[in-house]
Every structure is written in structure tokens, then in C-alpha cells.
Write an enzyme that holds these catalytic residues in place. Structure first.
Site, PDB file in Angstrom:
ATOM      1  N   HIS A  58       0.861  -1.193   0.000  1.00 38.63           N
ATOM      2  CA  HIS A  58       0.000   0.000   0.000  1.00 38.63           C
ATOM      3  C   HIS A  58       0.888   1.230   0.000  1.00 38.63           C
ATOM      4  O   HIS A  58       1.966   1.235   0.613  1.00 38.63           O
ATOM      5  CB  HIS A  58      -0.899   0.012   1.245  1.00 38.63           C
ATOM      6  N   ASP A 106      -7.958  -5.043  -0.346  1.00 41.41           N
ATOM      7  CA  ASP A 106      -8.423  -5.911  -1.441  1.00 41.41           C
ATOM      8  C   ASP A 106      -8.080  -7.380  -1.241  1.00 41.41           C
ATOM      9  O   ASP A 106      -8.556  -8.231  -1.994  1.00 41.41           O
ATOM     10  CB  ASP A 106      -7.800  -5.425  -2.767  1.00 41.41           C
TER      11      ASP A 106
HETATM   12  C1  SDX Z   1      -6.031   0.263  -3.132  1.00 39.67           C
HETATM   13  O1  SDX Z   1      -4.135   4.678  -2.006  1.00 39.67           O
HETATM   14  C2  SDX Z   1      -5.165   4.094  -1.465  1.00 39.67           C
HETATM   15  O2  SDX Z   1      -5.646   4.487  -0.432  1.00 39.67           O
HETATM   16  C3  SDX Z   1      -5.731   2.934  -2.268  1.00 39.67           C
HETATM   17  C4  SDX Z   1      -6.800   2.099  -1.572  1.00 39.67           C
HETATM   18  C5  SDX Z   1      -8.069   2.900  -1.329  1.00 39.67           C
HETATM   19  O3  SDX Z   1      -8.805   2.566  -0.401  1.00 39.67           O
HETATM   20  O4  SDX Z   1      -8.370   3.800  -2.165  1.00 39.67           O
HETATM   21  O5  SDX Z   1      -6.307   1.618  -0.324  1.00 39.67           O
HETATM   22  C6  SDX Z   1      -7.193   0.894  -2.428  1.00 39.67           C
HETATM   23  O6  SDX Z   1      -5.754   0.616  -4.249  1.00 39.67           O
HETATM   24  C7  SDX Z   1      -5.201  -0.763  -2.396  1.00 39.67           C
HETATM   25  C8  SDX Z   1      -3.999  -1.259  -3.240  1.00 39.67           C
HETATM   26  C9  SDX Z   1      -4.498  -2.336  -4.194  1.00 39.67           C
HETATM   27  N1  SDX Z   1      -3.394  -2.725  -5.137  1.00 39.67           N
HETATM   28  C10 SDX Z   1      -2.789  -3.921  -5.036  1.00 39.67           C
HETATM   29  O7  SDX Z   1      -3.010  -4.752  -4.151  1.00 39.67           O
HETATM   30  C11 SDX Z   1      -1.790  -4.193  -6.156  1.00 39.67           C
HETATM   31  C12 SDX Z   1      -0.510  -4.807  -5.582  1.00 39.67           C
HETATM   32  N2  SDX Z   1       0.192  -3.750  -4.836  1.00 39.67           N
HETATM   33  C13 SDX Z   1       1.083  -2.906  -5.509  1.00 39.67           C
HETATM   34  O8  SDX Z   1       1.191  -2.895  -6.842  1.00 39.67           O
HETATM   35  C14 SDX Z   1       1.654  -1.753  -4.698  1.00 39.67           C
HETATM   36  O9  SDX Z   1       1.915  -2.224  -3.449  1.00 39.67           O
HETATM   37  C15 SDX Z   1       0.811  -0.503  -4.636  1.00 39.67           C
HETATM   38  C16 SDX Z   1       0.415  -0.041  -5.999  1.00 39.67           C
HETATM   39  C17 SDX Z   1      -0.415  -0.729  -3.815  1.00 39.67           C
HETATM   40  C18 SDX Z   1       1.663   0.579  -3.964  1.00 39.67           C
HETATM   41  O10 SDX Z   1       2.710   0.842  -4.810  1.00 39.67           O
HETATM   42  P1  SDX Z   1       3.827   1.929  -4.432  1.00 39.67           P
HETATM   43  O11 SDX Z   1       3.523   2.635  -3.173  1.00 39.67           O
HETATM   44  O12 SDX Z   1       4.071   2.750  -5.671  1.00 39.67           O
HETATM   45  O13 SDX Z   1       5.048   1.054  -4.115  1.00 39.67           O
HETATM   46  P2  SDX Z   1       6.037   0.430  -5.196  1.00 39.67           P
HETATM   47  O14 SDX Z   1       5.256  -0.125  -6.338  1.00 39.67           O
HETATM   48  O15 SDX Z   1       7.083   1.435  -5.482  1.00 39.67           O
HETATM   49  O16 SDX Z   1       6.658  -0.811  -4.375  1.00 39.67           O
HETATM   50  C19 SDX Z   1       7.737  -0.610  -3.460  1.00 39.67           C
HETATM   51  C20 SDX Z   1       8.515  -1.926  -3.522  1.00 39.67           C
HETATM   52  C21 SDX Z   1       8.951  -2.286  -4.929  1.00 39.67           C
HETATM   53  O17 SDX Z   1      10.104  -3.116  -4.799  1.00 39.67           O
HETATM   54  P3  SDX Z   1      11.596  -2.383  -4.950  1.00 39.67           P
HETATM   55  O18 SDX Z   1      11.563  -1.573  -6.229  1.00 39.67           O
HETATM   56  O19 SDX Z   1      11.733  -1.544  -3.704  1.00 39.67           O
HETATM   57  O20 SDX Z   1      12.546  -3.547  -4.996  1.00 39.67           O
HETATM   58  O21 SDX Z   1       7.670  -3.014  -3.090  1.00 39.67           O
HETATM   59  C22 SDX Z   1       7.491  -3.920  -4.180  1.00 39.67           C
HETATM   60  C23 SDX Z   1       7.854  -3.176  -5.447  1.00 39.67           C
HETATM   61  O22 SDX Z   1       8.302  -4.102  -6.435  1.00 39.67           O
HETATM   62  N3  SDX Z   1       6.079  -4.303  -4.160  1.00 39.67           N
HETATM   63  C24 SDX Z   1       5.611  -5.536  -4.357  1.00 39.67           C
HETATM   64  C25 SDX Z   1       4.215  -5.426  -4.210  1.00 39.67           C
HETATM   65  N4  SDX Z   1       3.891  -4.167  -3.925  1.00 39.67           N
HETATM   66  C26 SDX Z   1       5.040  -3.470  -3.903  1.00 39.67           C
HETATM   67  N5  SDX Z   1       6.234  -6.695  -4.652  1.00 39.67           N
HETATM   68  C27 SDX Z   1       5.441  -7.796  -4.803  1.00 39.67           C
HETATM   69  N6  SDX Z   1       4.081  -7.779  -4.653  1.00 39.67           N
HETATM   70  C28 SDX Z   1       3.451  -6.608  -4.368  1.00 39.67           C
HETATM   71  N7  SDX Z   1       2.126  -6.590  -4.229  1.00 39.67           N
END
Ligand code: SDX
Length: 428
Positions: free
Chosen positions: A307, A364
Site C-alpha cells: 500500500h 483488497d
Molecule cells: C487500493 O491509495 C489508497 O488508499 C488505495 C486504496 C483505497 O482505499 O483507495 O487503499 C485501495 O488501491 C489498495 C492497493 C491495491 N493494489 C494492489 O493490491 C496491487 C498490488 N500492490 C502494488 O502494486 C503496490 O503495493 C501498490 C500499488 C499498492 C503501492 O505501490 P507503491 O507505493 O508505488 O510502491 P512500489 O510499487 O514502489 O513498491 C515498493 C517496492 C517495490 O520493490 P523495490 O523496487 O523496492 O525492490 O515493493 C514492491 C515493489 O516491487 N512491491 C511488491 C508489491 N507491492 C510493492 N512486490 C510484490 N508484490 C506486491 N504486491
């Protein structure tokens, strides 16, 4: 003495005020930065940038706190009805009984949609994703209610537009499902509550009586409350920026629905179930899939994990996970996806990759298991998120319009070609 931030540029020191919110959050007010220094800030994805001051929702990502207008999500999910929470978010206070009755009565009166809109549904292919149908149908409401085109017309007109949308979204959502099934539309019934009405329109058929299960109604009420608002997330920021051009409520919410559709945002709830089913079909080897999620060469992500703000547990996920056990037990459902989800969570939370990146289950991760248990088809999961989030989107849009915020127009740093002369095509 209020705090000052100092930035030194080119040997000169510039001072900027620090503002503090009611929950002690602090921000450097850089609204005069470019005038004073010629510089802008750059923050791709707005990870460190506040877009506004809002009095609607407070969340603390480190402590896993979520409050709507000062009330904790735990208390509201446990004690309130969804329309009570919608009133709180939109109008700022918990309603008295008389206020709630008037609100519910007004919404009940507007649940029908114009009969001409049925032709729009019938024009869609059966395989049309309901989020695509919902986004266009909500924007189309503005063509049936031209008085909604002036957001600032009057308080009464704004309230009518708001109540119409709260009333009609479940009808549009249920009809998008009925259209996909090529089943006859079921009309809303005034004797039903908000959640009962939606479930009846979704699952009843003209040929037989359909009794809505109170366990399902209670579960849906709780899920909608948990999704009702979440400060400046992607889709809410979209609603605010579209509304900031003085575009009407229906078109602003339609844009929010489109933003929510993305798999990184609200679309994740559908992705989670599809991921769990994929793991199940693959033999349930959770360790293999956790390894794939960690592998930078592998595009697979653990959907429902991570998140932008919660760097600890998502309080909504905690409530939903418990509700999962309760509802599946009450409905006597044994869903193998729940066991896989719990195992996935356990393995991930013990793994350094996830721990070091503060990746926890988000709202989710478990919600799809409950939607599935309620009989909601997978492609409708993000539609359910839209119904839940609607009061929050409306509250944020209303706050932005009433605060007369300027049109949103971010700056950029240009990194393209420097000036060059046109070359005739014969010489390229
Ligand atoms: C919602 O913002 C809100 O409030 C949203 C929400 C709401 O109520 O409106 O809460 C609803 O959208 C919840 C999120 C739902 N999405 C997912 O579950 C999709 C999977 N999660 C991600 O793609 C990610 O965690 C996000 C999009 C939610 C957040 O992304 P960020 O903050 O941009 O973080 P990032 O992508 O830069 O990740 C940081 C690191 C990365 O690794 P490094 O580059 O540091 O090596 O964490 C890793 C990412 O690769 N990472 C994951 C991951 N999520 C982040 N690795 C594996 N699986 C994951 N799910």
C-alpha cells in the site's frame, strides 16, 4: 512561534511556512516557491506531496489508523449503517434519526433510472466489463439531468444531484450485471433497504420470489462502509482534479470509476481472486508464487499486498479478514481460496522481502473472498468497490467545490528535444 522551513538556493535562503493539521501532520507550504525562487518541486506519483487540506478522512499509515470525520473505522463498521456513514462523510456529522430518515427517503425516491438508459445497456456486448459500463452510464446521467451541469447552482440542486447518484449507482451496477447475464432487469423496490435493494436487483428473477439473506445484507453493509473513503487515493484525486475544472458531479465520479478500475487500485480485488484461483489450480504451492512475487524478472505481483500509505497493517484488511471467517461460517461455505490466502499472508509476512518493504495485506486481499461468498461474480468486485467508495468521492468533490479550490494543473520538468528547425520530408 510557528515552524519555518528554509531552503538555500544559489547562496540565498528562502523561508516557507510549515502548517500542522489537527492530527499533528506537518507540511511545508510551497505555494509561493516558484514566484520566490523560479524553482518547482518534482515528486512523481505524489508520494510526498499533499494536494489539499481536507476534513473528511484521516489515516495514519504507520499506526494503521483510519477515521471518517473523527470516528474510527472499527466503530463505524461495527455500529453504523452504510447510508449513515455516507451522510457523515458528505455532510460532516452523524445524522439525527430525522436527518437519516429524510436522507434515506430522498435516496429511495430516486433509485429508478430513465427508461431510455435501458437502450444503452442493450447496446453493450454480453462480455462488456461492468466497470466500463458503469463509468459511461454514470457520465450519461449528466445528459438526463442537465441541471446537474452547474455544480454550484444551489444547495438544494447539489443535494438532489448527490442523492440521485447515491440512489442510482446500485441500480446501474445491478443492471450492468443483469445485462451481461442477458437476464431481465429487476427494478428497485422502495420497501427494501439500500443493501437489500441492490442484492434483490442483482439476484432476483421475475419468475420467483427472492428472499435476501440478512447475513448477506449485514456483510455487504460492513464491506461498503470499509470502502467508503480513503483520503487522497488515486481515484479520489481523479474526482477532485476533474471536478476542479467545474465539470459536473456525474462526469467527475465517472472519471473516478475509471481510475479505480486499474489493477493497482480498486481492480486489485478482482486480481486477488484470479491470483488465488491460479495458485489453487497450480496445486496450491504458495512458496512458489511468493518466490515469483519477489523475482524482479517476473512481472507477477502479490495482488492485494502492499500500500502506498499503510506501512503497517491496513485496518480494513484486519476487519475484513475476521469478517471472512464469520460470514463463511454463517453461510456454511468452505472456500479453499481462504486457506490459500491465509497461507500466502503467513508466508509473505515471515519473508524478508515483504517485511523490508512493509508489504502487508491491503483492503483488497480478503474482500473478494467475501464478495464470492455473497454470490457476487468476480468481474463485479470492483463495481462493489465503486458503490462503497461513492460517498467518499462525493464528499471530497463537495469539499473541493465548496472550498472553491483552483483548477488542478501540475507543473513539469521538460526533458525533450531542444529547439530545432523543420526539415522537409524529402530531406529526412
Ligand atoms: C487500493 O491509495 C489508497 O488508499 C488505495 C486504496 C483505497 O482505499 O483507495 O487503499 C485501495 O488501491 C489498495 C492497493 C491495491 N493494489 C494492489 O493490491 C496491487 C498490488 N500492490 C502494488 O502494486 C503496490 O503495493 C501498490 C500499488 C499498492 C503501492 O505501490 P507503491 O507505493 O508505488 O510502491 P512500489 O510499487 O514502489 O513498491 C515498493 C517496492 C517495490 O520493490 P523495490 O523496487 O523496492 O525492490 O515493493 C514492491 C515493489 O516491487 N512491491 C511488491 C508489491 N507491492 C510493492 N512486490 C510484490 N508484490 C506486491 N504486491
Amino acid at each position: 512561534m510557528s515552524e519555518i522551513a528554509k531552503i538555500e538556493l544559489g547562496g540565498q535562503v528562502f523561508e516557507f511556512p510549515v502548517i500542522e493539521g489537527t492530527e499533528k501532520e506537518k507540511a511545508i507550504d510551497i505555494s509561493k516557491l516558484r514566484d520566490m525562487t523560479g524553482y518547482i518541486t518534482l515528486d512523481t506519483g505524489y508520494k510526498n506531496t499533499g494536494a489539499t487540506k481536507s476534513g473528511i478522512t484521516f489515516l495514519d499509515g504507520e499506526l494503521g489508523i483510519l477515521h471518517y470525520r473523527g470516528y474510527s473505522i472499527e466503530q463505524l463498521a461495527d455500529k453504523a449503517s452504510f447510508l449513515e456513514v455516507a451522510y457523515l462523510l458528505i455532510y460532516g456529522e452523524l445524522p439525527t434519526q430525522a436527518e437519516l430518515d429524510a436522507f434515506i427517503s430522498s435516496i429511495t425516491k430516486h433509485t429508478l433510472i430513465h427508461e431510455d438508459m435501458k437502450q444503452f445497456f442493450e447496446a453493450y456486448p454480453a462480455k462488456a466489463h461492468p466497470m466500463g459500463v458503469l463509468a459511461s452510464m454514470v457520465c450519461s446521467l449528466s445528459t438526463f439531468y442537465p441541471e446537474s451541469l452547474d455544480p454550484n447552482r444551489s444547495k438544494e440542486a447539489k443535494d438532489l444531484t448527490i442523492h440521485r447518484l447515491l440512489a442510482k449507482l446500485p441500480t446501474l451496477a445491478a443492471w450492468s450485471y443483469k445485462n451481461a447475464m442477458r437476464h431481465p432487469f429487476m427494478y428497485p423496490r422502495n420497501e427494501f433497504s439500500y443493501c437489500e435493494n441492490f442484492l434483490h436487483m442483482m439476484f432476483a428473477m421475475p419468475t420467483e420470489d427472492y428472499k435476501v439473506d440478512p447475513v448477506v445484507v449485514s456483510a455487504l453493509n460492513k464491506l461498503l462502509i470499509l470502502h467508503a473513503d480513503h483520503e487522497q487515493n488515486c481515484s479520489t484525486s481523479t474526482v477532485r482534479i476533474v471536478g476542479s475544472s467545474q465539470s459536473n458531479l456525474y462526469s467527475s465520479i465517472s472519471a473516478g470509476i475509471s481510475a479505480l478500475w486499474g489493477p493497482l487500485h480498486g481492480g486489485a480485488n478482482q486480481e486477488v481472486i484470479e491470483m488465488l484461483e491460479q495458485i489453487h489450480q497450480d496445486g496450491g504451492d504458495v512458496d512458489k508464487w511468493v518466490a515469483k512475487a519477489k523475482d524482479k524478472e517476473d512481472p507477477f505481483r502479490l495482488m492485494g499486498f502492499g500500500h502506498r500509505v499503510y506501512k503497517n497493517f491496513d485496518p480494513r484488511a484486519t476487519i475484513i479478514k475476521k469478517a471472512c471467517d464469520d460470514i463463511l461460517e454463517k453461510l456454511n461455505i468452505n472456500d479453499p481460496m481462504l486457506a490459500i490466502a491465509k497461507r500466502l499472508e503467513q508466508v509473505a509476512l515471515e519473508d524478508e522481502y515483504f517485511k523490508s518493504r512493509n508489504l502487508y495485506p491491503n483492503v483488497d486481499f480478503y474482500s473478494g473472498i467475501i464478495y464470492k461468498a455473497l454470490g457476487i461474480p468476480t468481474e463485479m468486485f470492483t463495481v462493489m468497490f465503486s458503490i462503497g467508495r461513492l460517498p467518499g468521492w462525493i464528499a471530497q468533490w463537495k469539499e473541493m467545490t465548496e472550498n472553491k479550490e483552483p483548477i488542478g494543473r501540475p507543473r513539469q520538468i521538460y526533458v525533450g528535444a531542444t529547439p530545432r528547425d523543420y526539415v522537409d520530408i524529402s530531406k529526412r
